[in-house]
Design a protein around this motif. Structure first.
Motif, PDB file in Angstrom:
ATOM      1  N   LEU C 303      51.279  48.309  35.666  1.00  0.00           N
ATOM      2  CA  LEU C 303      52.263  49.375  35.458  1.00  0.00           C
ATOM      3  C   LEU C 303      51.654  50.720  35.836  1.00  0.00           C
ATOM      4  O   LEU C 303      52.351  51.660  36.192  1.00  0.00           O
ATOM      5  CB  LEU C 303      52.692  49.417  33.989  1.00  0.00           C
ATOM      6  N   GLU C 304      50.311  50.798  35.729  1.00  0.00           N
ATOM      7  CA  GLU C 304      49.612  52.017  36.116  1.00  0.00           C
ATOM      8  C   GLU C 304      48.464  51.607  37.042  1.00  0.00           C
ATOM      9  O   GLU C 304      48.029  50.454  37.045  1.00  0.00           O
ATOM     10  CB  GLU C 304      49.039  52.727  34.874  1.00  0.00           C
ATOM     11  N   THR C 305      47.967  52.559  37.804  1.00  0.00           N
ATOM     12  CA  THR C 305      46.898  52.268  38.746  1.00  0.00           C
ATOM     13  C   THR C 305      45.577  52.800  38.194  1.00  0.00           C
ATOM     14  O   THR C 305      45.517  53.949  37.768  1.00  0.00           O
ATOM     15  CB  THR C 305      47.192  52.953  40.100  1.00  0.00           C
ATOM     16  N   PRO C 306      44.543  51.981  38.185  1.00  0.00           N
ATOM     17  CA  PRO C 306      43.253  52.455  37.661  1.00  0.00           C
ATOM     18  C   PRO C 306      42.563  53.420  38.625  1.00  0.00           C
ATOM     19  O   PRO C 306      42.821  53.403  39.829  1.00  0.00           O
ATOM     20  CB  PRO C 306      42.446  51.163  37.516  1.00  0.00           C
ATOM     21  N   ASP C 307      41.698  54.282  38.062  1.00  0.00           N
ATOM     22  CA  ASP C 307      40.900  55.180  38.897  1.00  0.00           C
ATOM     23  C   ASP C 307      39.649  54.480  39.390  1.00  0.00           C
ATOM     24  O   ASP C 307      39.108  54.798  40.428  1.00  0.00           O
ATOM     25  CB  ASP C 307      40.450  56.426  38.098  1.00  0.00           C
ATOM     26  N   GLU C 308      39.133  53.561  38.574  1.00  0.00           N
ATOM     27  CA  GLU C 308      37.859  52.935  38.915  1.00  0.00           C
ATOM     28  C   GLU C 308      37.850  51.523  38.363  1.00  0.00           C
ATOM     29  O   GLU C 308      38.645  51.162  37.509  1.00  0.00           O
ATOM     30  CB  GLU C 308      36.705  53.737  38.280  1.00  0.00           C
ATOM     31  N   GLY C 309      36.911  50.735  38.898  1.00  0.00           N
ATOM     32  CA  GLY C 309      36.704  49.400  38.372  1.00  0.00           C
ATOM     33  C   GLY C 309      37.565  48.352  39.053  1.00  0.00           C
ATOM     34  O   GLY C 309      38.365  48.652  39.946  1.00  0.00           O
ATOM     35  N   GLU C 310      37.406  47.115  38.598  1.00  0.00           N
ATOM     36  CA  GLU C 310      38.062  45.997  39.259  1.00  0.00           C
ATOM     37  C   GLU C 310      38.635  45.033  38.234  1.00  0.00           C
ATOM     38  O   GLU C 310      38.104  44.878  37.136  1.00  0.00           O
ATOM     39  CB  GLU C 310      37.059  45.274  40.143  1.00  0.00           C
ATOM     40  N   ILE C 311      39.724  44.412  38.606  1.00  0.00           N
ATOM     41  CA  ILE C 311      40.333  43.377  37.775  1.00  0.00           C
ATOM     42  C   ILE C 311      40.304  42.087  38.581  1.00  0.00           C
ATOM     43  O   ILE C 311      40.764  42.068  39.735  1.00  0.00           O
ATOM     44  CB  ILE C 311      41.795  43.728  37.434  1.00  0.00           C
ATOM     45  N   LYS C 312      39.759  41.037  37.993  1.00  0.00           N
ATOM     46  CA  LYS C 312      39.756  39.746  38.694  1.00  0.00           C
ATOM     47  C   LYS C 312      40.520  38.742  37.852  1.00  0.00           C
ATOM     48  O   LYS C 312      40.314  38.651  36.641  1.00  0.00           O
ATOM     49  CB  LYS C 312      38.329  39.242  38.886  1.00  0.00           C
ATOM     50  N   VAL C 313      41.401  38.000  38.495  1.00  0.00           N
ATOM     51  CA  VAL C 313      42.121  36.933  37.816  1.00  0.00           C
ATOM     52  C   VAL C 313      41.779  35.629  38.523  1.00  0.00           C
ATOM     53  O   VAL C 313      41.933  35.537  39.747  1.00  0.00           O
ATOM     54  CB  VAL C 313      43.642  37.194  37.851  1.00  0.00           C
ATOM     55  N   PHE C 314      41.288  34.678  37.770  1.00  0.00           N
ATOM     56  CA  PHE C 314      40.815  33.415  38.341  1.00  0.00           C
ATOM     57  C   PHE C 314      39.855  33.669  39.492  1.00  0.00           C
ATOM     58  O   PHE C 314      39.922  33.029  40.536  1.00  0.00           O
ATOM     59  CB  PHE C 314      41.988  32.541  38.800  1.00  0.00           C
ATOM     60  N   GLY C 315      38.987  34.636  39.318  1.00  0.00           N
ATOM     61  CA  GLY C 315      37.952  34.916  40.299  1.00  0.00           C
ATOM     62  C   GLY C 315      38.390  35.744  41.486  1.00  0.00           C
ATOM     63  O   GLY C 315      37.579  36.160  42.296  1.00  0.00           O
ATOM     64  N   ARG C 316      39.701  36.010  41.606  1.00  0.00           N
ATOM     65  CA  ARG C 316      40.180  36.789  42.754  1.00  0.00           C
ATOM     66  C   ARG C 316      40.604  38.171  42.308  1.00  0.00           C
ATOM     67  O   ARG C 316      41.223  38.323  41.258  1.00  0.00           O
ATOM     68  CB  ARG C 316      41.394  36.097  43.389  1.00  0.00           C
ATOM     69  N   PRO C 317      40.271  39.185  43.122  1.00  0.00           N
ATOM     70  CA  PRO C 317      40.670  40.544  42.731  1.00  0.00           C
ATOM     71  C   PRO C 317      42.193  40.678  42.694  1.00  0.00           C
ATOM     72  O   PRO C 317      42.894  40.138  43.564  1.00  0.00           O
ATOM     73  CB  PRO C 317      40.086  41.438  43.839  1.00  0.00           C
TER      74      PRO C 317
END
Lengths: 334, 338, 493
Positions: C303-317
């Motif tokens: 819903l919002e966009t991060p400024d930094e960092g990464e989100i991985k779901v099942f190993g995929r960004p």
């Protein structure tokens, strides 16, 4: 002085360049229009720009759009005074509320001419108008003559309480009262606010309420008369079985006259616009000024120049008939 | 505080029946008043209760009805479109410039039959609507303000097309869309209204897009959480409203035979009135096209009936104004949104 | 036994045939805090509405200090000294604190507001209550908790209130502010007022209340002193039977990571958040209101966009700021405030349930009704949503059932990762347990749950691990056995 410059410019034909010359400042006229959406106003603007004095750079006419609001027009009048225009011409929205413009102009000593519609005061320099009572009389007369002073008519009125509706209505009634008592019956009268679309709906409903009873339609302007014609056609009647008239002489109405569908009472936009510019110029330039528009020639015997000193110039109405309609259409470029 | 449990009836359904009853009631009232004139001997027959008059009313509500259909989508989506009257005039003027036999009113003017002018009107309306929607969703400006801007600008564009002059002498092919009759009886504008209404009803009630319109108006954040592209939905809603303003522009111009710069002035208010009488909530998420249709019909019957009965126009305005307010006061489901 | 200050006895009230109260009784004593308990629809709202003069009872008697009274309007009840502190924050954001408190009763000088007097009065009132709030501050510059205190001041300013009703006053504020609120309540009681306290948070009852009354099916079923009962007993009285445990927890976490955050941040809410969520796991996130918890979930979900960092779901960004992508990878999000961001209140139960799934249930843009209907029926049965029909408007359901609708929508697409933000807020005990059971079953079947909550019991009762967030950073991670009230509060404060 200005006359001299005028002749210089005429000979040089450098109209555009001349206006920027020192001491050659043209007479600046503020032309306050109540609005700019109707064809008639458009015509007035066009004829104002075609006035010989404007074309030759003697006068510079600035048009203001009052946006159909008397208060806006009063503001524009004040602004014209503040900006030191040489003269003001007003085509007023409201015949009471806009007296204000005359008052401020007089206080500032700026000549003010009223055109097209009237103001309920005598303080202006001059009026160049067409008598709405007369117009209303002429259109009703045209309808009643075709009916032979016998039958049922409906009147489609302008906005309730406006000077156009009141005065044209008075003229309508005068014409009706000249017929034998009870010979003409006014079945309905209601406003369609000068609008063709509203008049179309209104007339359709009247034709439903009074099937085959309506003989004549008096539209207090052409647009509403044209709306009535559309209604008659859509209800499946023959327009030629009706006596229909309107006021103003808009182009569509001229075409309808040509098709034999109605009579229009032409309000001379050119006579009003150019006549008022001549009167204003005379007041600014002085005795040396001679009227430059050819309308004074055209109306010789009906409306005299009188050295620009007449309090009220009544620009004559022209009844548009199949005989003179072609010339009028040609004048508008059709 | 929670009030007592509510009966299981769907209030939306009640609302829809309510407006049908109101419509029938109004018809009976006007019909009875007309019958009174027949009884009194002033009229030979009841002018109101005829098939022809019914068709006439449909003819007369066609413009407002088409605008109100678009307005229904806009209001359900939680917005408002004040620009439809101006867009009607603008698209009508553009259409007329391609359907006129009097050349010279614009640089390009001419008579190109019916197809081209209609496509032009629909394109002009849709494009202006898209601009509305883009401004609203991109800059998060309230719809009231964005479309108020377009209301003024649209009128300005209309005047700029011909320098304020009307365009008349329209070709018969084009005019057929305002004056023609199907089977020699049903006015073409009424047919157009019927088609527009039917298609819009299908879009609103049967498609995913229609459901998203309700969702966006009901709660934009929830809609976003559900993965809905709310910006795109809003843009399409205003495109639809603009498109229908184009349709209305064609009908009105073809009906009157002339495109006027003042055409459609304050028509947006009549369209909003029809939608509100039809039971939609200005706060979004609630509304039905059938309600809007009857809302437009009620306004139409009132104008028609009061003209026929010879009631003066000021009373007409008073009655119309009261009706709008009463329709909302008497709305049985209104308490839910309080 | 002393004469009660207020006694309502055998109150009956029906709404169009629906019996809301069959035998409503309530006795309040001066100087004591009285907890009013019961599930939604038990009748507690109705009896309070009668006490405040909103409804007229069909039968029964109300005695105030022994005298029979009847309130025909809220004004009469107010005049008799009965005040309510509203649950919803109802202040006007752009007016000052003092203007809000004395709204409608401003001291005047002619037609003008006498501002010096207004601020003097507000100052006197606030300091007498011990609220350190500037009466000249604009309301919207205050924290939610302070705004709630203003509501209290407003309720007490009007008349010499003898009975003060608090309806879910802590629902919008965090633990720390709740502590402050409780102090105020105790002071009010000490000043001799009778306090009625309504809450769904059972822990609070044991923290603050002296007496309790339990309503069930429109009648009082139990009343007494809080000191004589325990939590389990209270729950049993509320649902009218024995329960086996308040929470349901039958899942077992695996070692397979499904959601990984590394250095995730969005100014000014949170920064550098690292966490790993495994299949079959319930990861609790605890933090005070305003610690950036909700913003973090919003950002994971796109819903919002991060400024930094990464989100991985099942190993995929996961592409940032893309809800559709999040949904497609199997994420689903139950938002904090179902009325504001969860539900479309004006729409039916059915449309709310199918909303997120219509994109799979159409051909050429037309909704496939039978498929949609099947999905709705499955969700209603699966979540045990109590509704007369799918066409019922969702706003007419109880809070617990509304929350189940949100759950139903979020899980109808068979997600693999559930993000939960305050999953049981404003939900009664019975429905709470069903939601816990659902969460547990979801994790047992291999799903992963990231659950944000400010209810400590819930966090402790449901989580396999607890992550504590403070001022936008994760500051501690506690395994299930180490997570108790004290250690969590210590880490969060």
């Amino acid at each position: 002085m200005k006359k001299l410059i005028a002749s210089l410019m005429l000979s040089s034909l450098m109209v555009a360049g001349a206006t920027t010359m020192a001491n050659a400042a043209p007479v600046r006229i503020a032309f306050l229009m109540y609005g700019n959406k109707a064809e008639f106003v458009q015509l007035m603007e066009r004829y104002a720009k075609e006035h010989p004095a404007v074309k030759q750079g003697l006068a510079e006419v600035t048009l203001f759009d009052g946006r159909y609001d008397a208060a806006v027009q009063n503001d524009q009048g004040q602004m014209a005074v503040n900006s030191k225009y040489d003269a003001i011409i007003i085509n007023p929205m409201d015949f009471e509320a806009n007296i204000d413009v005359v008052t401020v102009a007089n206080e500032a000593g700026i000549p003010i001419v009223v055109t097209n519609a009237r103001l309920n005061t005598q303080d202006m320099l001059s009026e160049v108008v067409s008598d709405d009572v007369e117009g209303g009389y002429l259109e009703a007369k045209a309808v009643l003559e075709k009916l032979g002073c016998k039958g049922n008519v409906v009147i489609i009125e302008g906005p309730k309480g406006g000077s156009g509706e009141i005065e044209r209505g008075r003229g309508n009634e005068r014409a009706i009262s000249e017929c034998p008592e009870g010979a003409v019956k006014v079945l309905e009268r209601k406003t369609a606010n000068w609008s063709r679309a509203e008049a179309l709906d209104l007339m359709q409903n009247w034709l439903t309420a009074h099937p085959k009873e309506i003989d004549g339609v008096i539209g207090q302007n052409d647009e509403m008369a044209l709306g009535a014609i559309e209604a008659i056609k859509s209800a499946g009647y023959d327009v030629k079985d009706f006596a229909i008239a309107g006021i103003d002489g808009v182009t569509d109405a001229l075409r309808a006259v040509k098709a034999g569908e109605m009579t229009s009472i032409l309000q001379d936009a050119r006579g009003q616009a150019q006549g008022s510019i001549d009167v204003a110029m005379k007041a600014v330039v002085g005795d040396d000024y001679k009227p430059m528009s050819d309308i004074w020639e055209q109306y010789k015997g009906k409306m005299e120049w009188n050295d620009g000193k007449t309090k009220r110039y009544d620009v004559p109405w022209t009844i548009v008939t199949p005989e003179n309609v072609d010339a009028l259409l040609k004048d508008r470029g059709y | 505080m929670q009030t007592g449990s509510r009966a299981g009836t769907n209030p939306l359904a009640m609302r829809e029946y309510g407006i049908v009853f109101a419509f029938i009631g109004l018809c009976i009232l006007v019909g009875a008043l007309c019958q009174l004139k027949v009884v009194q001997g002033t009229w030979p027959q009841n002018a109101f209760l005829t098939v022809n008059n019914l068709l006439l009313i449909l003819h007369q509500i066609s413009v407002n009805g088409v605008l109100a259909v678009g307005m229904t989508f806009v209001i359900i989506s939680g917005g408002i479109d004040l620009s439809v009257g101006s867009l009607l005039a603008f698209s009508g003027m553009m259409a007329a410039s391609f359907a006129t036999r009097s050349p010279g009113v614009t640089a390009w003017a001419g008579n190109y039959g019916a197809f081209i002018p209609i496509v032009v009107a629909l394109a002009v309306g849709s494009a202006s609507g898209a601009l509305n929607g883009w401004i609203i969703s991109r800059f998060k400006i309230q719809a009231f303000i964005a479309t108020l801007g377009m209301l003024m600008a649209g009128r300005g564009f209309t005047m700029a097309v011909t320098n304020g002059n009307p365009i008349s002498a329209l070709g018969p092919e084009f005019r057929w869309f305002g004056t023609g009759k199907l089977f020699d009886a049903i006015p073409i504008p009424a047919v157009i209204l019927g088609i527009v209404f039917l298609l819009a009803w299908i879009i609103l009630n049967k498609t995913v897009f229609g459901r998203y319109v309700y969702a966006v108006g009901g709660n934009e954040k929830s809609a976003r959480t559900s993965g809905i592209n709310t910006k795109a939905i809003l843009i399409w809603v205003y495109v639809l409203s603009g498109f229908l303003a184009g349709v209305a522009g064609v009908i009105l111009t073809a009906k009157t035979g002339s495109a006027q710069t003042a055409a459609g002035t304050s028509y947006e208010l009549d369209a909003i009135a029809a939608v509100v009488i039809g039971g939609a909530s200005l706060s979004g998420g609630i509304g039905r096209l059938t309600g809007t249709f009857f809302g437009a019909l009620i306004i139409g019957v009132m104008n028609n009936g009061l003209d026929i009965l010879g009631v003066q126009s000021f009373y007409q305005l008073i009655i119309k104004g009261s009706l709008i307010v009463f329709a909302v006061i008497l709305d049985p489901s209104r308490k839910l949104t309080a | 036994m002393p004469e009660p200050m207020l006694s309502m006895s055998h109150i009956k009230k029906s709404f169009g045939g629906v019996k809301a109260l069959v035998d409503g009784n309530l006795d309040l004593e001066a100087g004591r805090i009285h907890a009013l308990c019961g599930g939604n629809g038990a009748g507690k709202s109705t009896i309070l509405s009668i006490l405040m003069g909103f409804y007229k009872p069909d039968a029964g008697e109300i005695r105030l200090n022994g005298e029979p009274v009847q309130f025909h309007s809220p004004q009469q009840a107010l005049a008799a000294g009965i005040a309510i502190v509203q649950q919803e924050l109802s202040g006007i954001p752009h007016l000052t604190v003092a203007e809000n408190i004395f709204l409608g009763e401003e001291p005047r000088r002619g037609a003008f507001v006498d501002f010096p007097k207004l601020y003097r009065q507000a100052d006197a009132l606030l300091s007498s209550l011990g609220f350190a709030i500037d009466p000249r501050a604009r309301l919207d510059t205050l924290t939610v908790a302070s705004q709630q205190l203003i509501e209290i001041a407003k309720a007490l300013s009007r008349h010499d209130a003898r009975i003060v009703i608090f309806d879910e006053p802590t629902s919008a504020i965090g633990e720390k502010d709740a502590e402050r609120l409780f102090e105020v309540l105790r002071e009010l009681a000490a000043a001799g007022k009778a306090i009625v306290y309504v809450t769904h948070r059972l822990a609070e009852i044991f923290q603050i209340a002296d007496d309790y009354t339990v309503f069930q099916d429109g009648a009082r079923v139990a009343t007494g002193q809080v000191a004589d009962i325990n939590r389990e007993r209270l729950i049993e009285m509320m649902i009218g039977g024995a329960i086996e445990g308040e929470f349901v927890k039958e899942n077992a976490p695996t070692a397979e990571p499904v959601l990984e955050l590394s250095g995730l941040g969005r100014a000014p809410w949170f920064e550098g958040v690292d966490l790993t969520l495994h299949a079959g796991e319930i990861l609790g996130v605890y933090g005070l209101v305003g610690s950036g918890r909700t913003e973090m979930l919003d950002t994971i979900y796109g819903l919002e966009t991060p400024d930094e960092g990464e989100i991985k779901v099942f190993g995929r960004p996961l592409p940032p700021g893309d809800v559709k992508a999040a949904l497609a990878t199997g994420l689903s999000y139950v938002t904090e405030d179902r009325k504001r961001t969860g539900l479309i209140l004006s729409a039916s139960v059915g449309s709310n349930l199918s909303l997120a799934h219509l994109r799979h249930l159409h051909s050429l843009g037309f909704v496939k009704r039978p498929a949609e209907r099947a999905l709705i029926d499955r969700a209603i049965a699966g979540m045990r949503i109590k509704t007369p029909s799918p066409a019922q408007l969702v706003r007419n359901l109880s809070g617990g059932n509304q929350q189940k609708v949100v759950f139903g929508r979020c899980t109808a697409g068979e997600p693999k990762i559930l993000l939960l933000d305050e999953p049981t807020r404003g939900v009664d005990v019975g429905a709470k347990k069903e939601i816990y059971r659902f969460i547990s079953n979801f994790a047992r079947a291999g799903g992963a749950v990231l659950m944000v909550s400010s209810e400590l019991d819930e966090i402790i009762g449901m989580s396999d691990r607890v992550l504590v967030i403070k001022q936008g950073r994760n500051v501690a991670e506690l395994p299930r056995r180490a997570a108790d009230q004290k250690s969590l509060m210590m880490a969060a404060l």
